[in-house]
Design an enzyme around this catalytic site. Sequence first.
Site, PDB file in Angstrom:
ATOM      1  CG  ASN A 231      -8.489  12.787 -17.911  1.00  0.00           C
ATOM      2  OD1 ASN A 231      -9.088  12.645 -16.845  1.00  0.00           O
ATOM      3  ND2 ASN A 231      -7.242  12.373 -18.086  1.00  0.00           N
TER       4      ASN A 231
ATOM      5  CG  ASP B  13      -6.295   8.616  -5.692  1.00  0.00           C
ATOM      6  OD1 ASP B  13      -6.409   9.206  -4.600  1.00  0.00           O
ATOM      7  OD2 ASP B  13      -6.771   9.040  -6.746  1.00  0.00           O
TER       8      ASP B  13
HETATM    9  C1  GLP Z   1      -7.038  13.970  -8.779  1.00  0.00           C
HETATM   10  C2  GLP Z   1      -7.503  12.810  -7.881  1.00  0.00           C
HETATM   11  C3  GLP Z   1      -8.951  12.522  -8.086  1.00  0.00           C
HETATM   12  C4  GLP Z   1      -9.686  13.846  -8.118  1.00  0.00           C
HETATM   13  C5  GLP Z   1      -9.339  14.589  -9.379  1.00  0.00           C
HETATM   14  C6  GLP Z   1      -9.912  15.988  -9.437  1.00  0.00           C
HETATM   15  O1  GLP Z   1      -6.087  13.638  -9.682  1.00  0.00           O
HETATM   16  N1  GLP Z   1      -6.776  11.591  -8.011  1.00  0.00           N
HETATM   17  O2  GLP Z   1      -9.418  11.679  -7.048  1.00  0.00           O
HETATM   18  O3  GLP Z   1     -11.069  13.624  -8.116  1.00  0.00           O
HETATM   19  O4  GLP Z   1      -7.979  14.579  -9.626  1.00  0.00           O
HETATM   20  O5  GLP Z   1      -9.251  16.856  -8.577  1.00  0.00           O
HETATM   21  P1  GLP Z   1      -9.789  18.266  -8.171  1.00  0.00           P
HETATM   22  O6  GLP Z   1     -10.935  18.047  -7.282  1.00  0.00           O
HETATM   23  O7  GLP Z   1      -8.640  18.937  -7.476  1.00  0.00           O
HETATM   24  O8  GLP Z   1     -10.162  18.972  -9.430  1.00  0.00           O
END
Ligand code: GLP
Length: 242
Positions: free
Chosen positions: A136, A67
């Site tokens: 979520n 993304d």
């Molecule tokens: C973000 C990304 C995801 C990621 C998630 C968790 O928004 N778009 O790809 O897996 O949130 O992030 P984190 O690993 O910092 O908790």
Amino acid sequence: MKVIVLQDEAAIGQAVGGLFCEAVRQKPDAVLGLATGASPIPAYQHMISQYKAGEVSFRGVTTFNLDEYCGLPEEHPNSYRSFMRAELFGQIDILPENTHFLDGNTADERAESERFRALIEQCGGIDLQLLGIGRNGHIGFNEPAEAFTQEAFKAALTPSTIAANSVYFTDIPMPEYAMTMGVGSILRAKKIVLVATGSAKADAVKAMLEGEITPRCPASALQGHADVTVCLDTAAAALLQK
Ligand code: GLP
């Protein structure tokens, strides 16, 4: 799904980073699907240390990131391109031209989605996909919804995601939209490894592994994939049935 529970992030980094290095040793021109956020960082650190020790080379590897935020210049420090350069690409021998991102600033999201889909297909598909999970249950930026998404699209981010990721934005407000691979495109990867750490992920992890398959928890779609490994620390695994 195979579930591995490890003591801490260092052990997870070694296990997950080790899987990626092994995949590249087995297939030097592997196609890797990569993720951002805090969860993959220990794995990236392990990959960097293996590269620096001469144990693996990423010269033949192609990557696709899940993304990218909309409305940020590519060079902005909070873009996922910048993240990947800082946390992995800038410290290994991967060729920059083999690292692919969705264009968060595209004027034509459908054409961009199709470009990405076709490019992944042309490269033979993703061999190994790394995922984190949102609080979520989101994967990539596929937020809870009424139907599973398929190909890449422009996603409106939920207040929960904006709250979780806003801490990284100090000079500008966090974007409210992102281009993300869809759940359908993620599921086409041949192998998937998902990492989750910390108690804030425990509910989402339980819903993903033990709940029904529903677009209200996008990660639950992984139950329908034949080769998924979920790597957790004890806090993220705390609510699972023993
Ligand atoms: C973000 C990304 C995801 C990621 C998630 C968790 O928004 N778009 O790809 O897996 O949130 O992030 P984190 O690993 O910092 O908790």
